[in-house]
Design an enzyme around this catalytic site. Structure first.
Site, PDB file in Angstrom:
ATOM      1  N   SER A 121      38.759  29.103  45.415  1.00 42.45           N
ATOM      2  CA  SER A 121      38.362  29.655  46.714  1.00 42.45           C
ATOM      3  C   SER A 121      38.429  28.633  47.833  1.00 42.45           C
ATOM      4  CB  SER A 121      36.934  30.181  46.606  1.00 42.45           C
ATOM      5  OG  SER A 121      36.437  30.506  47.871  1.00 42.45           O
ATOM      6  N   TYR A 145      28.945  27.334  44.476  1.00 40.37           N
ATOM      7  CA  TYR A 145      30.104  28.137  44.068  1.00 40.37           C
ATOM      8  C   TYR A 145      31.399  27.332  44.253  1.00 40.37           C
ATOM      9  CZ  TYR A 145      33.663  31.840  44.960  1.00 40.37           C
ATOM     10  OH  TYR A 145      34.784  32.623  44.980  1.00 40.37           O
ATOM     11  N   LYS A 149      33.908  26.000  41.374  1.00 39.15           N
ATOM     12  CA  LYS A 149      35.327  26.377  41.386  1.00 39.15           C
ATOM     13  C   LYS A 149      36.213  25.126  41.354  1.00 39.15           C
ATOM     14  CE  LYS A 149      35.570  30.986  41.789  1.00 39.15           C
ATOM     15  NZ  LYS A 149      36.291  31.850  40.845  1.00 39.15           N
TER      16      LYS A 149
HETATM   17  N1  LIG Z   1      37.075  38.355  47.317  1.00 39.79           N
HETATM   18  C1  LIG Z   1      37.189  37.211  47.966  1.00 39.79           C
HETATM   19  O1  LIG Z   1      37.073  37.113  49.199  1.00 39.79           O
HETATM   20  C2  LIG Z   1      37.524  35.978  47.201  1.00 39.79           C
HETATM   21  C3  LIG Z   1      37.816  34.805  47.906  1.00 39.79           C
HETATM   22  C4  LIG Z   1      38.121  33.647  47.195  1.00 39.79           C
HETATM   23  C5  LIG Z   1      38.093  33.671  45.812  1.00 39.79           C
HETATM   24  N2  LIG Z   1      37.773  34.825  45.144  1.00 39.79           N
HETATM   25  C6  LIG Z   1      37.738  34.805  43.681  1.00 39.79           C
HETATM   26  O2  LIG Z   1      38.575  35.815  43.205  1.00 39.79           O
HETATM   27  C7  LIG Z   1      38.030  36.368  41.997  1.00 39.79           C
HETATM   28  C8  LIG Z   1      37.866  37.858  42.135  1.00 39.79           C
HETATM   29  O3  LIG Z   1      37.083  38.111  43.295  1.00 39.79           O
HETATM   30  P1  LIG Z   1      36.440  39.523  43.534  1.00 39.79           P
HETATM   31  O4  LIG Z   1      36.242  39.654  44.993  1.00 39.79           O
HETATM   32  O5  LIG Z   1      37.176  40.527  42.768  1.00 39.79           O
HETATM   33  O6  LIG Z   1      34.991  39.287  42.882  1.00 39.79           O
HETATM   34  P2  LIG Z   1      34.024  40.369  42.239  1.00 39.79           P
HETATM   35  O7  LIG Z   1      32.642  39.824  42.334  1.00 39.79           O
HETATM   36  O8  LIG Z   1      34.281  41.711  42.826  1.00 39.79           O
HETATM   37  O9  LIG Z   1      34.502  40.387  40.715  1.00 39.79           O
HETATM   38  C9  LIG Z   1      34.083  39.400  39.813  1.00 39.79           C
HETATM   39  C10 LIG Z   1      33.835  40.117  38.494  1.00 39.79           C
HETATM   40  O10 LIG Z   1      33.361  39.142  37.550  1.00 39.79           O
HETATM   41  C11 LIG Z   1      32.424  39.803  36.744  1.00 39.79           C
HETATM   42  N3  LIG Z   1      31.498  38.866  36.091  1.00 39.79           N
HETATM   43  C12 LIG Z   1      30.453  38.204  36.638  1.00 39.79           C
HETATM   44  N4  LIG Z   1      29.789  37.525  35.689  1.00 39.79           N
HETATM   45  C13 LIG Z   1      30.429  37.754  34.517  1.00 39.79           C
HETATM   46  C14 LIG Z   1      30.199  37.337  33.183  1.00 39.79           C
HETATM   47  N5  LIG Z   1      29.164  36.517  32.851  1.00 39.79           N
HETATM   48  N6  LIG Z   1      31.034  37.759  32.209  1.00 39.79           N
HETATM   49  C15 LIG Z   1      32.074  38.595  32.525  1.00 39.79           C
HETATM   50  N7  LIG Z   1      32.330  39.023  33.775  1.00 39.79           N
HETATM   51  C16 LIG Z   1      31.516  38.618  34.763  1.00 39.79           C
HETATM   52  C17 LIG Z   1      31.667  40.702  37.707  1.00 39.79           C
HETATM   53  O11 LIG Z   1      31.006  41.734  36.988  1.00 39.79           O
HETATM   54  C18 LIG Z   1      32.767  41.201  38.601  1.00 39.79           C
HETATM   55  O12 LIG Z   1      33.269  42.440  38.175  1.00 39.79           O
HETATM   56  C19 LIG Z   1      36.735  35.638  41.755  1.00 39.79           C
HETATM   57  O13 LIG Z   1      36.990  34.578  40.840  1.00 39.79           O
HETATM   58  C20 LIG Z   1      36.378  35.089  43.104  1.00 39.79           C
HETATM   59  O14 LIG Z   1      35.588  33.924  42.980  1.00 39.79           O
HETATM   60  C21 LIG Z   1      37.500  35.972  45.811  1.00 39.79           C
END
Ligand SMILES: NC(=O)c1ccc[n+]([C@@H]2O[C@H](COP(=O)([O-])OP(=O)(O)OC[C@H]3O[C@@H](n4cnc5c(N)ncnc54)[C@H](O)[C@@H]3O)[C@@H](O)[C@H]2O)c1
Ligand SMILES: NC(=O)c1ccc[n+]([C@@H]2O[C@H](COP(=O)([O-])OP(=O)(O)OC[C@H]3O[C@@H](n4cnc5c(N)ncnc54)[C@H](O)[C@@H]3O)[C@@H](O)[C@H]2O)c1
Lengths: 326, 326
Positions: A121, A145, A149
């Site tokens: 991220s 976080y 990461k």
């Molecule tokens: N959405 C954004 O703006 C953004 C920006 C930068 C990075 N990211 C990264 O991209 C990825 C996806 O983002 P997103 O927006 O879909 O996030 P999200 O929170 O919607 O999805 C993350 C998923 O991980 C699951 N999770 C959490 N703890 C868990 C565990 N112990 N075991 C199994 N599953 C677990 C959650 O239930 C969730 O469904 C993530 O790694 C996030 O850090 C997202």
């Protein structure tokens, strides 16, 4: 081609699964099996022409079936995101770090090292409004976080060097428009100032109109994930991380795009004073050079107006239904 | 002033303990208690004027008594070093990463956050002979030890931001002259080309004479550890790591210093061809700017000839005895 999505119920995980189901192929090869893993068994995508396994569990104690023998590509998206990792230190460490260790350990046990696409991220950087971060900018995280990461990136790069797996890591920008409701995340307003007015609702803006952000659309993020899954990783050497070509946009530009698509909608956005949010977002870098990503073939971003139109096409109706807005 | 040294039986841990015993004080305050922790209970330093507790155990399951209530300063030196972390991935991760997590978790439970001085390494960088690394150079480790150290830096900086503890992190150069015997570490030759000829023994040189290295003496390293324990850390902000002012020296310069102290001794050094070692050491950065360290008050390095003389004064007799060389 066997594929796993860890975090398959999440915002990006669900879109990625739907896209794979629609395409039926990845990198020119037919998909033979898809495994979806999340805390609760994810829903399978509609109309997949291949078997889909849906598994629930904790990534820190990854069941081997989440990455079955013969897996070619793992999308490791499971994460505890920033507000939660800040509120609960152990939980963030367990999911974001131990979870990544568990992925590494499972991949080591496969006969051939799978491609692992990991989502890091922009929150792993600091630098603030003034900075334009070069590709070799150092990560000095200002939140747990981001620190987790950045540490996970190091572990995955090392595991790649050791040939336990073959990682490509995307440091995603803030992805907008996130459907659903406003939440406690400091970044919540970035999606809310588009989503809420498009739903006909008021929303708060805690920063000045000239505040700049590094963003991307979910459609573009999914494109990048697919490219990361299929590109030649050897050219990356031991440095497996890339800053994909998001967009540096101001809040004013976002509101301008909103009005272009729905005239007058930005009148529903109300500037409020919120020093707590301002303090957090002040550390976020607003722009990246992202030259390496272009060299590696990651598609440049579409214009902001297209991003708004895509949200309307892909998500507005579902969001309205989910929120009982008729 | 209560102090703990984790890794208290090691090369630097023993010297640090001896120095604290000799000084009796740290940063102008009398030392009231010293705790030494290592796999086996370390030997206490000679003639300490304060109580010394010596404890054995595994840092990954840190016994609370290793960092007693009321501890002001923790020197976290316990580590699995590079050759071993490369040979045994799990062991490196357990000691270098889980061990650091255990230190964080223990410090969180103290009434006041202690200063934690952590020793990271030049091995967390790559870049090779050509590079002169600036203070904001990114760590792109080419070995598991370096990756684990860089990840541990991130966790300690985050723990400092959260005020669980108050870390100052030194990315130490290769410390020479290490007493003892030649070993399997790729860096073994750097100490051996001084130590062995001073013992009257032949030794192998696996690199060319113009090969450059970033080094420091154990005396200087101990000075830096003491400064890191007592300096004002607030000026570091969220970036708790520093590249201390080592020396960039060529193998030829090392041999020249050897001959200056013991004429003709370098004739005992035999150039050999060793592609395996050459490949590893080729990634090591040979020079750093180290400007931030100077601003933060870390003492610049003494000349190479003094480093050789200090080894003779501090270690040569003991090494001769240990190795049964009469
Ligand atoms: N959405 C954004 O703006 C953004 C920006 C930068 C990075 N990211 C990264 O991209 C990825 C996806 O983002 P997103 O927006 O879909 O996030 P999200 O929170 O919607 O999805 C993350 C998923 O991980 C699951 N999770 C959490 N703890 C868990 C565990 N112990 N075991 C199994 N599953 C677990 C959650 O239930 C969730 O469904 C993530 O790694 C996030 O850090 C997202
Ligand atoms: N010596 C160098 O050239 C150099 C260079 C850069 C960084 N460093 C770092 O400085 C620190 C001290 O270096 P050193 O040369 O004294 O290393 P060393 O190997 O002599 O000492 C490390 C100590 O840690 C102890 N240890 C290992 N596993 C342990 C465990 N599970 N539980 C408790 N203790 C454990 C070892 O027994 C040893 O006494 C280390 O963190 C090292 O990584 C050293």
């Amino acid at each position: 081609m066997r594929i796993s999505i860890l975090g398959g119920s999440g915002f990006l995980g669900r879109r990625l699964a739907a896209r794979l189901a629609a395409d039926g192929r990845l990198g020119g090869r037919a998909i033979s099996e898809l495994t979806l893993f999340d805390l609760q068994p994810p829903d399978p995508p509609p109309a997949a022409g291949f078997p889909v396994q849906c598994l629930g569990g904790d990534i820190a104690q990854l069941p081997p079936a989440a990455i079955p023998d013969g897996t070619d590509v793992v999308f490791h998206l499971a994460a505890v995101v920033s507000a939660q990792a800040e509120a609960d230190y152990e939980l963030g460490r367990r999911v974001n770090l131990r979870g990544t260790d568990a992925v590494i350990d499972r991949c080591r046990r496969l006969a051939a090292p799978p491609r692992v696409v990991f989502t890091s991220s922009v929150a792993s950087f600091s630098g603030g409004q003034g900075a334009v971060l070069a590709d070799d900018a150092r990560q000095v995280p200002a939140n747990s976080y981001g620190a987790q990461k950045a540490a996970a990136e190091l572990l995955l790069a090392d595991a790649s060097r050791r040939r336990f797996l073959d990682a490509v890591i995307l440091r995603l920008p803030t992805i907008i428009v996130r459907p659903g409701r406003p939440n406690k995340a400091a970044s919540s307003f970035v999606s809310a100032i588009l989503r809420e007015p498009l739903l006909g609702l008021h929303t708060d803006l805690p920063v000045a109109p000239d505040f700049a952000l590094w963003v991307a659309s979910p459609r573009r993020a999914v494109e990048w994930l697919l490219h990361a899954a299929t590109m030649d990783s050897a050219v990356m050497g031991i440095d497996r991380s890339v800053n994909p070509p998001g967009m540096s946009v101001t809040v004013a530009a976002i509101l301008h795009a909103l009005d272009a698509v729905k005239p007058g909608a930005s009148a529903l956005v109300r500037r409020v004073h919120d020093p707590a949010t301002e303090k957090i977002v002040a550390t976020w870098p607003a722009a990246f050079e992202a030259l390496r990503a272009r060299t590696l073939g990651f598609a440049p971003h579409e214009p902001l107006v297209e991003l708004v139109r895509a949200f309307i096409a892909d998500d507005l109706d579902a969001t309205r239904r989910e929120r009982g807005l008729g």
